[in-house]
Scaffold this motif. Structure first.
Motif, mmCIF file in Angstrom:
data_model
loop_
_atom_site.group_PDB
_atom_site.id
_atom_site.type_symbol
_atom_site.label_atom_id
_atom_site.label_comp_id
_atom_site.label_asym_id
_atom_site.label_seq_id
_atom_site.Cartn_x
_atom_site.Cartn_y
_atom_site.Cartn_z
ATOM 1 N N GLY A 49 -47.716 39.681 -13.989
ATOM 2 C CA GLY A 49 -47.904 40.047 -12.586
ATOM 3 C C GLY A 49 -46.888 39.314 -11.720
ATOM 4 N N TYR A 50 -46.883 39.660 -10.437
ATOM 5 C CA TYR A 50 -45.912 39.060 -9.520
ATOM 6 C C TYR A 50 -46.133 37.559 -9.372
ATOM 7 N N ARG A 51 -47.380 37.135 -9.266
ATOM 8 C CA ARG A 51 -47.648 35.713 -9.114
ATOM 9 C C ARG A 51 -47.207 34.928 -10.355
ATOM 10 N N GLU A 52 -47.530 35.453 -11.525
ATOM 11 C CA GLU A 52 -47.152 34.781 -12.769
ATOM 12 C C GLU A 52 -45.638 34.782 -12.949
ATOM 13 N N PHE A 53 -44.987 35.881 -12.596
ATOM 14 C CA PHE A 53 -43.531 35.960 -12.709
ATOM 15 C C PHE A 53 -42.856 34.956 -11.773
ATOM 16 N N ALA A 54 -43.305 34.903 -10.521
ATOM 17 C CA ALA A 54 -42.709 33.964 -9.565
ATOM 18 C C ALA A 54 -42.923 32.521 -10.006
ATOM 19 N N GLY A 55 -44.097 32.203 -10.547
ATOM 20 C CA GLY A 55 -44.359 30.850 -11.026
ATOM 21 C C GLY A 55 -43.481 30.479 -12.209
ATOM 22 N N ALA A 56 -43.244 31.440 -13.111
ATOM 23 C CA ALA A 56 -42.400 31.158 -14.271
ATOM 24 C C ALA A 56 -40.943 30.941 -13.866
ATOM 25 N N VAL A 57 -40.443 31.743 -12.926
ATOM 26 C CA VAL A 57 -39.062 31.571 -12.467
ATOM 27 C C VAL A 57 -38.920 30.259 -11.706
ATOM 28 N N ARG A 58 -39.936 29.900 -10.900
ATOM 29 C CA ARG A 58 -39.899 28.625 -10.174
ATOM 30 C C ARG A 58 -39.851 27.450 -11.157
ATOM 31 N N ALA A 59 -40.681 27.492 -12.191
ATOM 32 C CA ALA A 59 -40.680 26.413 -13.182
ATOM 33 C C ALA A 59 -39.339 26.329 -13.897
ATOM 34 N N LEU A 60 -38.749 27.484 -14.219
ATOM 35 C CA LEU A 60 -37.434 27.502 -14.860
ATOM 36 C C LEU A 60 -36.372 26.906 -13.945
ATOM 37 N N LEU A 61 -36.437 27.250 -12.669
ATOM 38 C CA LEU A 61 -35.461 26.748 -11.702
ATOM 39 C C LEU A 61 -35.542 25.237 -11.562
ATOM 40 N N LEU A 62 -36.747 24.705 -11.453
ATOM 41 C CA LEU A 62 -36.917 23.266 -11.255
ATOM 42 C C LEU A 62 -36.620 22.463 -12.519
ATOM 43 N N ARG A 63 -36.836 23.063 -13.671
ATOM 44 C CA ARG A 63 -36.656 22.340 -14.929
ATOM 45 C C ARG A 63 -35.211 22.379 -15.430
ATOM 46 N N ASP A 64 -34.555 23.513 -15.307
ATOM 47 C CA ASP A 64 -33.264 23.690 -15.978
ATOM 48 C C ASP A 64 -32.053 23.572 -15.063
ATOM 49 N N LEU A 65 -32.228 23.649 -13.733
ATOM 50 C CA LEU A 65 -31.078 23.595 -12.851
ATOM 51 C C LEU A 65 -30.884 22.190 -12.299
ATOM 52 N N SER A 66 -29.624 21.791 -12.197
ATOM 53 C CA SER A 66 -29.267 20.460 -11.712
ATOM 54 C C SER A 66 -28.286 20.604 -10.556
ATOM 55 N N LEU A 67 -28.552 19.915 -9.429
ATOM 56 C CA LEU A 67 -27.703 19.982 -8.246
ATOM 57 C C LEU A 67 -27.137 18.607 -7.930
ATOM 58 N N GLU A 68 -25.870 18.584 -7.523
ATOM 59 C CA GLU A 68 -25.222 17.352 -7.095
ATOM 60 C C GLU A 68 -25.421 17.184 -5.586
ATOM 61 N N LEU A 86 -38.185 32.751 -1.376
ATOM 62 C CA LEU A 86 -38.314 34.132 -1.849
ATOM 63 C C LEU A 86 -39.339 34.234 -2.969
ATOM 64 N N LEU A 87 -39.371 33.256 -3.856
ATOM 65 C CA LEU A 87 -40.367 33.261 -4.935
ATOM 66 C C LEU A 87 -41.779 33.126 -4.381
ATOM 67 N N ASP A 88 -41.941 32.349 -3.309
ATOM 68 C CA ASP A 88 -43.256 32.257 -2.662
ATOM 69 C C ASP A 88 -43.694 33.625 -2.141
ATOM 70 N N ASP A 89 -42.754 34.360 -1.538
ATOM 71 C CA ASP A 89 -43.080 35.701 -1.031
ATOM 72 C C ASP A 89 -43.432 36.649 -2.183
ATOM 73 N N ILE A 90 -42.705 36.553 -3.288
ATOM 74 C CA ILE A 90 -43.001 37.417 -4.439
ATOM 75 C C ILE A 90 -44.386 37.106 -4.993
ATOM 76 N N GLY A 91 -44.745 35.822 -5.023
ATOM 77 C CA GLY A 91 -46.058 35.447 -5.531
ATOM 78 C C GLY A 91 -47.208 35.958 -4.692
ATOM 79 N N ARG A 92 -46.939 36.306 -3.425
ATOM 80 C CA ARG A 92 -48.003 36.813 -2.545
ATOM 81 C C ARG A 92 -48.096 38.334 -2.532
ATOM 82 N N ILE A 93 -47.299 39.015 -3.342
ATOM 83 C CA ILE A 93 -47.401 40.476 -3.408
ATOM 84 C C ILE A 93 -48.754 40.851 -4.006
ATOM 85 N N PRO A 94 -49.557 41.659 -3.315
ATOM 86 C CA PRO A 94 -50.900 41.994 -3.831
ATOM 87 C C PRO A 94 -50.821 42.876 -5.076
ATOM 88 N N ALA A 95 -51.420 42.394 -6.147
ATOM 89 C CA ALA A 95 -51.351 43.119 -7.416
ATOM 90 C C ALA A 95 -52.072 44.457 -7.353
#
Length: 282
Positions: A128-147, A167-176
């Motif tokens: 679902g949209y909420r699960e998808f947004a949460g998975a992408v958020r976790a991937l972003l915070l875990r695997d990306l590194s910023l200087e 944007l991921l927060d907005d995707i997570g609020r899409i009503p299933a």
């Protein structure tokens, strides 16, 4: 040219920011079953955070690229089947220290590929949209590194990641119950297309709060901007206000001439003018 002060916001497509490009490449690799070239590009990116282990050598993406070519790794199951074995150099004796480093690099490459697969698995399996947004958020915070070195590029990357998280927060609020999952074109193509349509605003030019300044932009770029007057151009593709066509059999010029000939002081004009009738325009 006419002495009118102008202002505006400077921006670029959100998908053009390097951290977002890396995220899209990771999602693309998952969609295409981890092709060799794409995976090597991902692992070589300075924006990807490597797995932290003690007593590990420095990564050598140049060796990774060479070995995967030599072992004819294409993608998919080739990563496990063709890399799961000791790395040997043909053609004579090999220095023990060099052999040990090559073996360490092989184990590191295989571990990074497995970590990449495992990190993208929740995104592929989202229901679902909420699960998808949460998975992408976790991937972003875990695997990306910023200087954070205070440069313009660092500020651009920081803003890009902040906009992406919003944007991921907005995707997570899409009503299933109202929007079916997955989208018709597929979850990953839909998300990539959505990112390509977003704008990343990097600053202002000319001072948008200066009194008397003329600010041009679309509805997205002018969010939060106050003004004394607003001029909407090309609203609704010329459908607002309505543009009524003249009657092809009796155009307005002939209607006006007939009205002049038939006009009576106690009665309105018998024929309305199509383009000049205010009530019809409304």
């Amino acid at each position: 040219e006419y002495g009118i002060p102008a202002a505006g916001r400077t921006g670029v497509p959100l998908a053009s920011a390097p951290p977002v490009q890396l995220l899209l490449r990771m999602l693309e690799s998952s969609e295409q079953d981890f092709p060799r070239r794409t995976v090597i590009e991902i692992l070589s990116s300075p924006y990807r955070r490597m797995r932290e282990e003690e007593q590990r050598p420095a990564p050598r993406p140049d060796l990774w690229d060479l070995w995967t070519r030599e072992r004819m790794v294409i993608g998919g199951g080739d990563w496990e089947a063709r890399l799961d074995g000791p790395s040997r150099r043909g053609g004579g004796e090999e220095d023990p220290e060099e052999a040990e480093e090559r073996e360490a690099q092989r184990r590191m490459l295989l571990a990074e590929v497995r970590a990449l697969r495992e990190g993208l698995r929740p995104v592929r399996e989202a229901k679902g949209y909420r699960e998808f947004a949460g998975a992408v958020r976790a991937l972003l915070l875990r695997d990306l590194s910023l200087e954070d070195d205070g440069t313009r590029e660092a500020e651009r990357d920081r803003r890009a990641c902040a906009d992406l998280l919003d944007l991921l927060d907005d995707i997570g609020r899409i009503p299933a119950q109202e929007v079916p999952w997955p989208p018709p074109e597929g979850a990953l193509p839909w998300f990539s297309n959505l990112l390509s349509q977003q704008r990343l605003f990097l600053g202002e030019r000319g001072g948008m709060r200066v009194p008397g300044a003329v600010v041009a932009g679309d509805l997205e770029s002018l969010r939060g901007v106050t003004a004394d007057r607003i001029l909407f151009l090309s609203v609704n593709e010329e459908n607002v206000p309505a543009q009524l066509e003249e009657d092809p059999l009796l155009p307005d010029e002939e209607r006006g001439e007939l009205n002049r000939l038939l006009r009576r002081p106690d009665l309105p004009d018998p024929l309305p003018l199509r383009r000049r009738n205010a009530s019809e325009e409304k």
